[in-house]
Design a protein around this motif. Structure first.
Motif, short mmCIF file in Angstrom:
data_model
loop_
_atom_site.label_atom_id
_atom_site.label_comp_id
_atom_site.label_asym_id
_atom_site.label_seq_id
_atom_site.Cartn_x
_atom_site.Cartn_y
_atom_site.Cartn_z
N VAL A 35 0.82 -1.12 0.32
CA VAL A 35 -0.08 0.05 -0.01
C VAL A 35 0.72 1.12 0.00
O VAL A 35 0.33 2.37 0.04
CB VAL A 35 -1.05 0.01 1.15
N ILE A 36 2.14 1.20 -0.04
CA ILE A 36 3.07 2.48 0.27
C ILE A 36 3.58 2.89 -1.24
O ILE A 36 4.16 2.21 -1.64
CB ILE A 36 4.26 2.19 1.08
N ASP A 37 3.09 3.93 -1.45
CA ASP A 37 3.64 4.60 -2.80
C ASP A 37 4.41 5.74 -2.52
O ASP A 37 4.57 6.03 -1.14
CB ASP A 37 2.37 4.85 -3.76
N ASP A 38 4.94 6.50 -3.42
CA ASP A 38 5.64 7.79 -3.17
C ASP A 38 4.86 8.78 -2.19
O ASP A 38 5.71 9.31 -0.95
CB ASP A 38 6.21 8.30 -4.34
N ALA A 99 -6.21 10.34 6.26
CA ALA A 99 -5.85 10.97 5.31
C ALA A 99 -5.92 10.18 4.02
O ALA A 99 -6.19 10.76 2.86
CB ALA A 99 -4.19 11.36 5.35
N TYR A 100 -5.98 8.80 4.15
CA TYR A 100 -6.09 7.93 2.73
C TYR A 100 -7.05 6.87 3.10
O TYR A 100 -6.48 5.78 3.34
CB TYR A 100 -4.77 7.54 2.55
N PRO A 101 -8.21 7.29 3.14
CA PRO A 101 -9.34 6.21 3.56
C PRO A 101 -9.27 4.77 2.72
O PRO A 101 -9.61 3.92 3.05
CB PRO A 101 -10.66 6.99 3.56
N GLU A 102 -8.80 5.03 1.58
CA GLU A 102 -8.87 3.98 0.57
C GLU A 102 -7.87 2.84 1.02
O GLU A 102 -8.06 1.63 0.46
CB GLU A 102 -8.62 4.30 -0.89
N LEU A 103 -7.23 3.17 1.84
CA LEU A 103 -6.17 2.33 2.40
C LEU A 103 -7.07 1.19 3.32
O LEU A 103 -6.36 -0.24 3.24
CB LEU A 103 -5.09 2.92 3.50
N ARG A 104 -7.82 1.51 3.87
CA ARG A 104 -8.86 0.63 4.52
C ARG A 104 -8.97 -0.73 3.87
O ARG A 104 -9.16 -1.72 4.25
CB ARG A 104 -9.76 1.29 5.48
N LYS A 105 -9.40 -0.44 2.46
CA LYS A 105 -9.98 -1.79 1.74
C LYS A 105 -8.84 -2.91 1.50
O LYS A 105 -9.07 -3.81 1.22
CB LYS A 105 -10.65 -1.23 0.53
N HIS A 106 -7.56 -2.12 1.71
CA HIS A 106 -6.46 -3.17 1.53
C HIS A 106 -6.04 -3.91 2.83
O HIS A 106 -5.30 -4.71 2.67
CB HIS A 106 -5.29 -2.49 0.86
#
Length: 140
Positions: A35-38, A99-106
């Protein structure tokens, strides 16, 4: 204790001691999720920079892969490393998911970081060089 001036320039100090305490920290995403991008790495780095002074620590170098980060940081003798790392993991997990709620789905459950981590002291000399130095003391 007398320390050569060329060595002293490379050391940190406080009221009672001189030291050079560098650490290589590896933090892994829970379940090795990629899940980590730049952008997220930079966000996590900024959280580290904000929290570090509270624990007398200082970021020296940061890099990431998609499922972990590598951190080189300096600390002081009275830094409680486990408290610092756990405070960072807790705070960064909370704010990055906000800050990045889309992370929760991963991620499964509420965790961002794995419970475990790797922390390695990172000195300027190898153990063999230090052993040799110690062995030669008092031979003058």
């Amino acid at each position: 204790m007398r320390i050569d001036k060329s060595i002293r320039k490379k050391l940190d100090n406080n009221n009672h001691s001189v030291f050079s305490l560098n650490y290589h920290l590896v933090l892994i995403i829970k379940y090795r999720r990629k899940v980590i991008d730049d952008e997220i790495s930079e966000f996590l780095k900024e959280v580290f920079i904000r929290i570090a002074p509270d624990y007398k620590a200082e970021l020296k170098k940061w890099n990431h892969d998609s499922d972990h980060v590598h951190v080189l940081f300096k600390a002081q003798p009275d830094t409680v490393l486990s408290k610092f790392i756990n405070a960072y993991k807790s705070a960064s997990s909370r704010v990055v998911k906000r800050a990045y709620p889309e992370l929760r789905k991963h991620l499964w459950e509420e965790y961002f970081w794995s419970r475990s981590y790797c922390l390695i002291s990172a000195g300027g000399a190898s153990l063999e060089v230090i052993k040799e130095y110690i062995e030669k003391q008092g031979m003058d």
